[in-house]
Design a protein around this motif. Sequence first.
Motif, PDB file in Angstrom:
ATOM      1  N   ARG A 117       6.224  -7.353 -37.452  1.00  0.00           N
ATOM      2  CA  ARG A 117       6.498  -7.743 -36.225  1.00  0.00           C
ATOM      3  C   ARG A 117       6.745  -6.699 -35.018  1.00  0.00           C
ATOM      4  NH1 ARG A 117       9.021 -11.461 -40.012  1.00  0.00           N
ATOM      5  NH2 ARG A 117      11.248 -10.880 -39.750  1.00  0.00           N
ATOM      6  N   LEU A 118       7.139  -5.583 -35.321  1.00  0.00           N
ATOM      7  CA  LEU A 118       7.446  -4.446 -34.491  1.00  0.00           C
ATOM      8  C   LEU A 118       6.251  -3.641 -33.953  1.00  0.00           C
ATOM      9  CD1 LEU A 118      10.686  -3.039 -35.986  1.00  0.00           C
ATOM     10  CD2 LEU A 118      10.536  -4.708 -34.208  1.00  0.00           C
ATOM     11  N   VAL A 119       5.236  -3.994 -34.525  1.00  0.00           N
ATOM     12  CA  VAL A 119       3.912  -3.584 -34.184  1.00  0.00           C
ATOM     13  C   VAL A 119       3.660  -3.992 -32.959  1.00  0.00           C
ATOM     14  CG1 VAL A 119       1.704  -2.698 -34.415  1.00  0.00           C
ATOM     15  CG2 VAL A 119       3.344  -2.934 -36.619  1.00  0.00           C
ATOM     16  N   ARG A 120       3.484  -3.299 -31.681  1.00  0.00           N
ATOM     17  CA  ARG A 120       2.877  -3.643 -30.448  1.00  0.00           C
ATOM     18  C   ARG A 120       1.465  -4.032 -30.501  1.00  0.00           C
ATOM     19  NH1 ARG A 120       4.460   1.650 -28.088  1.00  0.00           N
ATOM     20  NH2 ARG A 120       5.993   0.362 -26.890  1.00  0.00           N
ATOM     21  N   ALA A 121       0.829  -4.597 -29.565  1.00  0.00           N
ATOM     22  CA  ALA A 121      -0.559  -5.062 -29.336  1.00  0.00           C
ATOM     23  C   ALA A 121      -1.488  -3.834 -29.532  1.00  0.00           C
ATOM     24  CB  ALA A 121      -0.796  -5.473 -28.195  1.00  0.00           C
ATOM     25  N   GLY A 122      -2.410  -3.827 -30.464  1.00  0.00           N
ATOM     26  CA  GLY A 122      -3.104  -2.770 -30.492  1.00  0.00           C
ATOM     27  C   GLY A 122      -2.664  -1.659 -31.504  1.00  0.00           C
ATOM     28  N   GLY A 123      -1.536  -1.869 -32.055  1.00  0.00           N
ATOM     29  CA  GLY A 123      -1.111  -0.881 -32.841  1.00  0.00           C
ATOM     30  C   GLY A 123      -1.227  -1.243 -34.405  1.00  0.00           C
ATOM     31  N   THR A 124      -1.063  -0.445 -35.326  1.00  0.00           N
ATOM     32  CA  THR A 124      -1.481  -0.367 -36.717  1.00  0.00           C
ATOM     33  C   THR A 124      -0.145  -0.399 -37.651  1.00  0.00           C
ATOM     34  OG1 THR A 124      -3.265   0.611 -36.141  1.00  0.00           O
ATOM     35  CG2 THR A 124      -3.094   0.785 -38.581  1.00  0.00           C
ATOM     36  N   LEU A 125      -0.178  -1.229 -38.626  1.00  0.00           N
ATOM     37  CA  LEU A 125       0.651  -1.164 -39.830  1.00  0.00           C
ATOM     38  C   LEU A 125      -0.141  -0.521 -40.841  1.00  0.00           C
ATOM     39  CD1 LEU A 125       3.215  -1.775 -41.450  1.00  0.00           C
ATOM     40  CD2 LEU A 125       2.072  -3.985 -42.016  1.00  0.00           C
ATOM     41  N   VAL A 126       0.266   0.694 -41.435  1.00  0.00           N
ATOM     42  CA  VAL A 126      -0.401   1.192 -42.620  1.00  0.00           C
ATOM     43  C   VAL A 126       0.443   1.387 -43.897  1.00  0.00           C
ATOM     44  CG1 VAL A 126      -1.180   3.696 -43.336  1.00  0.00           C
ATOM     45  CG2 VAL A 126      -1.560   2.973 -41.094  1.00  0.00           C
ATOM     46  N   SER A 127      -0.214   0.855 -44.972  1.00  0.00           N
ATOM     47  CA  SER A 127       0.674   0.411 -46.006  1.00  0.00           C
ATOM     48  C   SER A 127       0.169   1.206 -47.419  1.00  0.00           C
ATOM     49  CB  SER A 127       0.752  -1.042 -46.348  1.00  0.00           C
ATOM     50  OG  SER A 127       1.322  -1.164 -47.712  1.00  0.00           O
ATOM     51  N   ILE A 128       0.823   1.580 -48.239  1.00  0.00           N
ATOM     52  CA  ILE A 128       0.284   2.233 -49.531  1.00  0.00           C
ATOM     53  C   ILE A 128       1.078   1.631 -50.499  1.00  0.00           C
ATOM     54  CG2 ILE A 128      -0.133   4.608 -48.638  1.00  0.00           C
ATOM     55  CD1 ILE A 128       2.719   5.335 -49.984  1.00  0.00           C
ATOM     56  N   VAL A 129       1.461   0.149 -50.446  1.00  0.00           N
ATOM     57  CA  VAL A 129       2.096  -0.391 -51.497  1.00  0.00           C
ATOM     58  C   VAL A 129       1.348  -1.756 -51.874  1.00  0.00           C
ATOM     59  CG1 VAL A 129       4.658   0.444 -51.293  1.00  0.00           C
ATOM     60  CG2 VAL A 129       3.594  -1.556 -49.682  1.00  0.00           C
TER      61      VAL A 129
END
Length: 323
Positions: free
Chosen positions: A242-254
């Motif tokens: 919910r904190l990722v701004r427009a055009g941003g990315t959440l990268v996960s390794i889980v």
Amino acid sequence: THISWVAGDNVPRSWWWTMKAIIVTDQAAGTARMKLVERAEPRAAINDVVVQVHASGFVGTELGWPSTWAGRLGRDRTPSIPGHELAGVVTALGYGTTGLSVGQRVFGLTVWTRDGTLAEYGAVEARNLASLPGDVDFTVGATLPISALTAWQGLFEHGRLQAGQRVIAHGAAGAVGSMVTQLARQLGAYVIGTGRAADRQRGLDFGANEFVDLDNEALEDVGQVDLVFDLIGGDIGKRSARLVRAGGTLVSIVGPVEARPADGLAVDFVVESDRAQLSEIVQRVRDGRLRTNIGTVSTLDDAVAAFNSTERRPGKTIIRVAV
């Protein structure tokens, strides 16, 4: 290592030598059923090298990975040797292997579905190894493959991080998180590290601009960010999205992302070995730009006890094999 039967000089050593290795046989039992045993030394297949392991890394979550227990075709491969990071010396080349030579110091990442590196010798695809400079200790070399490659690939390949962007680095004092923090800062990003209260100073020491104690402080207070590097998942992963701004990315390794940013990308990935990236990473270690995060260093004989310790230990556990 010892001779298990007398053979002529023309017989390859891997046919008549055994080695010490850690094996796992029971997924439900986890590290509790790890055993130190004698196994036949591996032989180099086409495009492989055999490496005498001087130091090996181990990730605690490995025992939950399907690849630890089954091969590429899904067949049971137990008893299997865990550990996928190593630093050591090449002792044999497989047919067709190029780019490496016997006696060369190397480090790298082994294939998930093959026997790993918690052993005196390992057979590794040559393309997954890079040269380890003579002034870099084997213990340091073994800390880099998973932690540093994961950080590099998550930030630069999947996250497309740019200077000036804001990044949340979860677990900033841990093995992967400390690499994320350092690499992001070097690029010119603003890094918000997270972790437990006891990790605050370590996270800041690795370069975080600020630190959030996830047990006692509100993550949401940091505001919007361009990239979240998620090593935790669960509720923290959802709140981070919910904190990722427009055009941003959440990268996960889980694993697969449970909550996606409303107006951004969500990427989950598995780290891959890359010789060029390993070479760049080790150069940064040599010139002081990257610091490793070594915790416990144990011997192969004491490895099972080290992995079963109930104590919370900061940094990465490394097993020294050859002295």
